[in-house]
Structure formats: C-alpha cells, structure tokens
Design an enzyme around this catalytic site. Structure first.
Site, PDB file in Angstrom:
ATOM      1  N   SER A 224       0.838  -1.200   0.000  1.00 12.04           N
ATOM      2  CA  SER A 224       0.000   0.000   0.000  1.00 12.04           C
ATOM      3  C   SER A 224       0.870   1.247   0.000  1.00 12.04           C
ATOM      4  O   SER A 224       0.578   2.240  -0.662  1.00 12.04           O
ATOM      5  CB  SER A 224      -0.932  -0.008   1.205  1.00 12.04           C
ATOM      6  OG  SER A 224      -0.181   0.138   2.380  1.00 12.04           O
ATOM      7  N   ARG A 228       0.311   3.581  -3.165  1.00 13.96           N
ATOM      8  CA  ARG A 228      -0.336   4.876  -2.916  1.00 13.96           C
ATOM      9  C   ARG A 228       0.453   5.993  -3.587  1.00 13.96           C
ATOM     10  O   ARG A 228      -0.077   6.811  -4.331  1.00 13.96           O
ATOM     11  CB  ARG A 228      -0.437   5.133  -1.416  1.00 13.96           C
ATOM     12  CG  ARG A 228      -1.087   6.467  -1.086  1.00 13.96           C
ATOM     13  CD  ARG A 228      -1.148   6.719   0.397  1.00 13.96           C
ATOM     14  NE  ARG A 228      -1.865   5.652   1.092  1.00 13.96           N
ATOM     15  CZ  ARG A 228      -1.294   4.763   1.895  1.00 13.96           C
ATOM     16  NH1 ARG A 228       0.005   4.831   2.101  1.00 13.96           N
ATOM     17  NH2 ARG A 228      -1.990   3.836   2.480  1.00 13.96           N
ATOM     18  N   ASN A 232      -0.850   7.896  -7.056  1.00 12.47           N
ATOM     19  CA  ASN A 232      -1.123   9.336  -7.050  1.00 12.47           C
ATOM     20  C   ASN A 232      -0.304  10.068  -8.091  1.00 12.47           C
ATOM     21  O   ASN A 232      -0.813  10.892  -8.847  1.00 12.47           O
ATOM     22  CB  ASN A 232      -0.820   9.915  -5.669  1.00 12.47           C
ATOM     23  CG  ASN A 232      -2.018   9.824  -4.755  1.00 12.47           C
ATOM     24  OD1 ASN A 232      -2.962  10.589  -4.907  1.00 12.47           O
ATOM     25  ND2 ASN A 232      -1.999   8.872  -3.864  1.00 12.47           N
TER      26      ASN A 232
END
Lengths: 288, 156
Positions: A224, A228, A232
């Site tokens: 994660s 992440r 993004n």
C-alpha cells in the site's frame, strides 16, 4: 506535443515508457527501442531515467543538507540553514510525536524519505514535454532514433522506485519487530493474533487463520505504501499528459492542475514519511 | 509497470542516502539546533538575571543616596550646632572681656579718685594751715598744730 505525427495513444504510451537498459533475449544487453522490447527484457532491466533522476535528486538533497550541516552554526541562521533547520525540526517533531522508542535511524530515515520523495515528486511540475524533448534531441545527437528515446522524468511514477523504498521500509519493519520482540515474539504476533483461546487444541486450529490474516496485514504495508505514492503520481502525470495534448487550451488547465498538484506532491511525501514512522513505531511496540 | 532491477537499484540508493543522512547530515544539524536552543535559554536566563541585578543595584543606589542625605543632614546639623556654640562662646567671652575692662576702668577711676582725694587732703591741710597762719598772724608752732590739722584733714 512531441512529434506531431503521433497519435494520441502513441503519445501517451511514449510518455509512460521508461528509458530501459537491459538483457534482451535476442539483442543481449542493450537499450530498449520499444515498449515490447522493454517488456521482453523481464526482470534483468534497469530504468535508466528513473535511476538517474532519483539518484541525482537524492544527491542534490544530501548535498544541500550536508552543506548546511558542515557549517551549521549556533548563531543566527540565515537562508538555506534556516530552511534546512525548519525541515529537520519538522521531521523531528513528527517523529517525536509518533515514535516513542529510541532510535538513531528513524529520524534521518524520515527526513530522507520526505525530502527525497518530495524532490522526485516535484519533477512532476516540470512541463511534461520539456525534459523528454531535450532527451530526444540529445539522443538524436548521439545517433538514436528520437521516436525511440523514452524518457520519464518523475521517478515516483515508476512503481520500481516506490516499491524499492517501501520494501526497504518493510525490511526495517521486520528487523525492528524481531529486534524488539525476538524471533519467537514476532512469530507469535503473526500466529496467535487476532484469534486466541486458552484451549491449546483450538489454538492450533486457529494458527493458520491467524497467520493468513496477519500476513496479509503485514504484506499490505509495503504494497500500500508503494502503490499509494505510485498511483497518485502516475495519475497526476497522466493528467498532465492529457492536458498537454489538447494544444492551445492547455495553459488555463495546466495551471490549476499544477497548483493542485503541489498539494498532492507534498501530501504524498508527508504520508509516506508518516506511515513509515507509524509502521516502525508499531514494530517496536510491545504486544498489544 | 514491469518490475525489474530498478527496484533493487532504488533500494540500494535509498539505503545509501539514508545512511549518509544519518551519518553526516542529521547529527550536526541536530547538534547545532540543540546548542542554539541552549544558547537562547542561557541568554534568556542571563537577561532575567541582569534585570534582577539591575533592580538590586537600583535599590542599593537608592539606599546609599538616602544614607548620604541623612549623613549630610547630620553633618549640617552638627555644623549649625557648632557654629551656634562658637557664636555663643564668643558672645560670652566678649561679655566677660567687657566686664573685665569695665571693672579695671572702674578700679582705675577709684584709684584716681583716691589719689585725688589724698592730694586734696594734703593740700587742704596746707591750705588750712596757711589760712590759719594768716588769720592768726601769729606764729603758731607749725609742728604742734600740724598734727591737729592733719587729724582734721583725715576726717574729710
């Protein structure tokens, strides 16, 4: 736009392709000339642009901070020293608030993470065509086909970069867990939670269930963390590319997105740092 | 998103950066920060101490001023008293001297008067004798009657 003879799909794909150097099954160690060639190289390939930019930016960060650290004075700080001290203090406060153990590593680790990721992210604000075009010109000068010179400027849009960092953090999590709780404690944490009973037989039955749950929890951390940041920045970059394709009207769109992106850039660097601190502090805390 | 060697390269670069940061960047900056913190704390301490010292000094100065004023007052009073005393003494001396002078003048005058009286007495007896001589025209035994007249003159 880079090359007016490209279709928009090609343009986007071109922008999302890393400059890859690797072991091709047919060509041997060589520069990949296309996405397919890069794919065929499999694991034994290296993204030259990612490495160059990330190392360059890392060196820039360390150079600036080292410059200040060397002549750090206790007098009135000026200019760069002010900035560096602000950063150091900010990171130090964040670490102090979250991490209650004692560690010489964790604060500089957090500082490195924050500043490095921030610098890598901020490359996103350089207009998307600017550096790739420059790279193409230089490539052409060296005799390469400009259309096949791939150049991705933002290292954090390369999942390898983010995963490389998050796996390092993961290794630290495991190291700290074992150092604090011992190997048996670490294994117990994985197998005796969240379900535990006093009945030995039932406990043995519960071990695989616990192990499954805890392993997922454990492995979710680096994944994660990496995805992440990657997601993004990749999405942001993609939108920059899409905006860049619409021609003359890109400016009024480009500007607000860039402004908004400044927030994302800082926020993602901060989140990566904070989560690292949180994970490590969880790893060093005793059994809950 | 193909995973490849970049991953390992990144991990190595990351590790090296973190190591460098931990070794050469964090400690000096942190040390400088802490030293500055200490310096500022010391400075503030010194400032408050100086303020307290200043207050003490002011108090002391006031005290000294008050004392010296008192002293001056005392000295002034003493001087005044002394001056009065001196004046008083001088006046007494002068009075005594005057009285003494008057006294001596008076005794001198008395002496003069006595002497004059003596002289007058002597001359009165002579005059009386001469007058009696003239009146009687006869020879009187000067020695005999002189005694008488002297006795008379002594009664004057």
């Amino acid at each position: 736009m880079a090359g007016n003879n490209m279709t928009s799909t090609e343009y986007i794909q071109h922008h999302l392709q890393n400059m890859t150097y690797g072991l091709h099954p047919e060509n041997g160690w060589s520069m990949a000339h296309s996405a397919a060639e890069a794919k065929a190289m499999g694991f034994w390939a290296i993204h030259v642009d990612t490495m160059l930019w990330s190392i360059g930016l890392g060196v820039l960060f360390l150079y600036l901070f080292r410059l200040v650290a060397k002549r750090a004075s206790t007098g009135v700080p000026t200019g760069l020293q002010n900035f560096v001290e602000m950063m150091v203090e900010f990171v130090d406060n964040s670490v102090r608030e979250t991490f209650h153990g004692k560690s010489r590593l964790i604060a500089p680790l957090s500082l490195t993470i924050f500043c490095w990721i921030f610098l890598m992210n901020i490359m996103d604000l350089v207009p998307v065509d600017f550096l790739p075009m420059l790279a193409q010109k230089i490539g052409a000068w060296f005799g390469a086909d400009p259309a096949h010179v791939y150049f991705k400027v933002v290292p954090t849009t390369d999942v390898n970069a983010t995963l490389g960092m998050s796996l390092s953090v993961f290794a630290l999590i495991i190291f700290y867990s074992i150092r604090t709780k011992g190997l048996s404690g670490f294994v117990a944490e994985l197998t005796l939670h969240p379900f535990s009973t006093s009945n030995t037989f039932a406990q043995i039955l519960l071990i695989p269930v616990n192990l499954l749950l805890e392993l997922v929890t454990l492995l979710a951390k680096p994944v994660s963390l990496a995805l992440r940041l990657f997601g993004n920045l990749y999405a942001g970059e993609l939108i920059f590319i899409l905006i860049a394709m619409i021609g003359l009207w890109q400016l009024p769109l480009h500007f607000p997105w860039a402004v908004f992106h400044i927030l994302i850039i800082t926020l993602q660097a901060f989140i990566f740092m904070m989560l690292t601190i949180v994970y490590l502090s969880m790893a060093t805390e005793e059994q809950h | 998103m193909n995973l490849n060697l970049t991953l390992i390269g990144q991990a190595i670069a990351f590790a090296v950066f973190v190591w460098f940061c931990m070794k050469y960047v964090w400690p000096p900056v942190m040390q400088a920060l802490q030293e500055r913190q200490k310096k500022i704390a010391d400075g503030l301490d010194a400032a408050s101490r100086a303020t307290r010292d200043l207050e003490l000094a002011q108090e002391k100065a006031e005290e000294t001023l008050r004392e010296s004023k008192e002293q001056a007052q005392q000295i002034l009073e003493q001087a005044n008293k002394r001056a009065n005393q001196i004046v008083e003494e001088a006046r007494d001396n002068a009075r005594a001297e005057g009285e003494r002078i008057i006294e001596s003048a008076r005794s001198e005058i008395d002496q003069e008067i006595n002497r004059a009286k003596e002289e007058l007495r002597a001359q009165v007896s002579l005059l009386a004798v001469a007058g009696a001589e003239r009146i009687l025209e006869s020879s009187i035994d000067e020695a005999k009657h002189r005694e008488l007249v002297d006795k008379l003159a002594a009664e004057l």
